[in-house]
Scaffold this motif. Structure first.
Motif, mmCIF file in Angstrom:
data_model
loop_
_atom_site.group_PDB
_atom_site.id
_atom_site.type_symbol
_atom_site.label_atom_id
_atom_site.label_comp_id
_atom_site.label_asym_id
_atom_site.label_seq_id
_atom_site.Cartn_x
_atom_site.Cartn_y
_atom_site.Cartn_z
ATOM 1 N N ASP A 223 -6.415 -1.503 -5.710
ATOM 2 C CA ASP A 223 -7.358 -0.511 -5.209
ATOM 3 C C ASP A 223 -6.723 0.843 -5.462
ATOM 4 N N ALA B 222 -3.024 0.268 -3.829
ATOM 5 C CA ALA B 222 -2.641 -0.861 -2.984
ATOM 6 C C ALA B 222 -3.028 -2.147 -3.694
ATOM 7 N N ASN B 223 -2.260 -3.182 -3.428
ATOM 8 C CA ASN B 223 -2.572 -4.494 -3.976
ATOM 9 C C ASN B 223 -3.236 -5.327 -2.875
ATOM 10 N N PRO B 224 -4.573 -5.472 -2.919
ATOM 11 C CA PRO B 224 -5.284 -6.206 -1.870
ATOM 12 C C PRO B 224 -5.348 -7.715 -2.115
ATOM 13 N N ALA C 96 -3.598 7.214 -4.254
ATOM 14 C CA ALA C 96 -2.999 6.054 -3.601
ATOM 15 C C ALA C 96 -3.309 4.821 -4.433
ATOM 16 N N ASN D 58 -6.888 5.176 7.039
ATOM 17 C CA ASN D 58 -7.394 4.295 5.990
ATOM 18 C C ASN D 58 -8.001 5.062 4.820
ATOM 19 N N ARG E 158 -8.849 3.941 2.041
ATOM 20 C CA ARG E 158 -9.821 3.130 1.294
ATOM 21 C C ARG E 158 -11.269 3.445 1.655
ATOM 22 N N ARG F 292 2.521 0.935 3.524
ATOM 23 C CA ARG F 292 2.522 -0.375 4.192
ATOM 24 C C ARG F 292 3.092 -1.409 3.225
ATOM 25 N N HIS F 293 3.924 -2.283 3.766
ATOM 26 C CA HIS F 293 4.597 -3.297 2.959
ATOM 27 C C HIS F 293 4.708 -4.554 3.802
ATOM 28 N N GLY G 4 0.126 4.181 0.268
ATOM 29 C CA GLY G 4 -0.382 5.226 1.166
ATOM 30 C C GLY G 4 -0.859 6.420 0.360
ATOM 31 N N ASP H 91 0.874 -1.178 0.000
ATOM 32 C CA ASP H 91 0.000 0.000 0.000
ATOM 33 C C ASP H 91 0.906 1.221 0.000
#
Length: 173
Positions: A69, A114-116, A112, A82, A84, A171-172, A50, A48
């Motif tokens: 996302d 992120a790979n969910p 932003a 968050n 999202r 976040r990683h 961020g 993510d």
């Protein structure tokens, strides 16, 4: 490269900068183009970037493989954790971007990705003007490649250095 000669970068070519499970391939750099740097980015599961904003940079993302996302709007309220859950005054929300999706981010627009999912995603990424994002990627992947949990203070300093106002944490996993 001269003014009468273009640049052709075949599949699988370019300069790779890597950290475990993540890599960026520099396809076009500031030494090749005055208008933009171009990268192929592998986004690992759980990564993510961020929510953040640039005052000078314009970015374009094109999802090649996988799902991400994605946020690209000013929210009603910038909550610090968050992104999202954010919503724009016009009702826009975070979307699930699949292959073929294009996202354009003008300067000043919070964004932003992120790979969910449990599989890597790949995207074409272009940033203008060059070469700020080139230097940023080199230094960020050096931090992420240390093997330790991401040093948030180092990432914060790096982002400040390259015109990135971080709104929520990177976040990683």
């Amino acid at each position: 490269m001269t003014a009468t000669e273009g640049l052709l970068v075949p599949p699988g070519h370019g300069r790779v900068v890597a950290a475990p499970a993540q890599h960026v391939t520099f396809k076009v750099t500031g030494s090749h183009s005055r208008s933009a740097s171009t990268f192929e980015v592998l986004v690992p599961p759980g990564f993510d970037v961020g929510a953040h904003v640039h005052t000078r940079s314009e970015e374009l993302f094109y999802v090649l493989e996988g799902e991400l996302d994605v946020l690209a709007f000013e929210p009603r309220v910038r909550t610090p954790d968050n992104w999202r859950t954010w919503q724009s005054p016009s009702g826009s929300r975070v979307v699930r971007a699949t292959p073929g999706t294009v996202i354009v981010v003008p300067p000043g627009c919070p964004h932003a990705f992120a790979n969910p999912t449990d599989t890597p995603a790949k995207m074409f990424f272009q940033a203008s003007p060059p070469p700020d994002h080139e230097h940023y990627f080199e230094e960020l992947l050096d931090i992420l490649g240390s093997g330790a949990p991401p040093d948030q203070k180092a990432i914060e300093a790096l982002r400040t250095k390259y015109d990135i106002e971080q709104l929520t944490p990177l976040r990683h996993r």
